[in-house]
Design a protein around this motif. Sequence first.
Motif, short mmCIF file in Angstrom:
data_model
loop_
_atom_site.label_atom_id
_atom_site.label_comp_id
_atom_site.label_asym_id
_atom_site.label_seq_id
_atom_site.Cartn_x
_atom_site.Cartn_y
_atom_site.Cartn_z
N TRP A 164 127.53 -26.56 70.28
CA TRP A 164 129.04 -27.00 69.98
C TRP A 164 129.29 -28.00 71.09
O TRP A 164 128.98 -27.76 72.37
N THR A 165 129.87 -28.70 71.01
CA THR A 165 130.42 -29.81 71.75
C THR A 165 131.68 -30.33 71.70
O THR A 165 132.11 -31.25 71.64
N ASP A 166 132.79 -29.19 71.88
CA ASP A 166 134.01 -29.34 71.80
C ASP A 166 134.69 -30.20 70.79
O ASP A 166 135.66 -31.02 70.92
N ALA A 191 127.50 -35.64 67.65
CA ALA A 191 126.20 -36.09 68.65
C ALA A 191 125.38 -36.90 67.83
O ALA A 191 125.34 -36.60 66.45
N ARG A 205 121.58 -38.52 68.56
CA ARG A 205 120.55 -38.23 69.49
C ARG A 205 119.24 -39.18 69.46
O ARG A 205 118.97 -39.75 68.13
N GLN A 223 121.95 -38.49 74.22
CA GLN A 223 122.88 -37.71 73.44
C GLN A 223 124.34 -38.63 73.57
O GLN A 223 124.98 -38.56 74.70
N LEU A 278 128.22 -38.53 72.18
CA LEU A 278 129.26 -37.80 71.79
C LEU A 278 130.37 -38.71 71.61
O LEU A 278 130.72 -39.56 72.17
N ARG A 280 125.08 -38.87 77.12
CA ARG A 280 124.30 -38.02 78.21
C ARG A 280 122.91 -38.40 78.20
O ARG A 280 122.26 -38.52 77.11
N SER A 313 125.70 -38.50 83.05
CA SER A 313 126.83 -38.24 82.01
C SER A 313 127.37 -39.87 82.40
O SER A 313 127.69 -40.27 83.30
N TRP A 364 138.69 -33.20 78.26
CA TRP A 364 137.31 -33.18 78.27
C TRP A 364 136.66 -33.45 79.29
O TRP A 364 137.18 -33.74 80.50
N CYS A 373 124.19 -29.94 84.02
CA CYS A 373 123.29 -30.35 83.09
C CYS A 373 122.22 -29.33 83.09
O CYS A 373 121.73 -28.79 81.91
N CYS A 433 122.35 -25.50 81.45
CA CYS A 433 121.72 -25.24 80.01
C CYS A 433 120.27 -25.81 79.81
O CYS A 433 119.51 -25.26 79.23
#
Length: 185
Positions: free
Chosen positions: A42-44, A48, A50, A78, A80, A98, A111, A149, A157, A160
């Motif tokens: 999930w990216t808000d 994405a 890649r 990545q 977004l 990213r 980022s 955001w 980073c 995760c």
Amino acid sequence: APPRATTPAFPRKLSETGVFTSTREHRVEAGVVSYSVNAPAWTDGAEAERFLAIPGDGRITHATSRGWGFPDGAVLVQTLRFPTAGPSGGPGRRIETRLMTRQDGRWNGYSYRWNAAETDAELVPAVGVDAELDRPDADAPDGIRRQRWHFPSRSECLGCHSRAVGFVLGLSDLQMKRSHTYPGG
């Protein structure tokens, strides 16, 4: 004391990283390969895109658990973007790109925040940054809503992308067993 080796500063602009032939067109260099995953994180609400780059004759080593092994110089990308609101479609507005890079046997995250014209992106400070962004929303007054955001810090980073998961989240047997359409076929 002996002189300490210093790592050169990471490029301040995305256009200086060597990943893209054109940041404005979001066109990657030859040898930078797109990929997709089965279960994207999930990216808000952002979508994405890649990419993966392996240097020279470097190779990925296969592992059935905890992700695959990558050589120094490998770069995972990545980008977004907010999806375009309404039936007109379109690619949406780029927010952030990213990069995860393997340098000197370690993974590092960076980022980049896209400028309003989407011509280039600027390296976010090491501590990260929060911003209020306009997002297309067909249900909002004037078709735009404000969204907070978070551009992650370098250390976030690795929260995760940790040792426990082999640092690379999307490139594993579970994520990559799928069909993917590459440019040209």
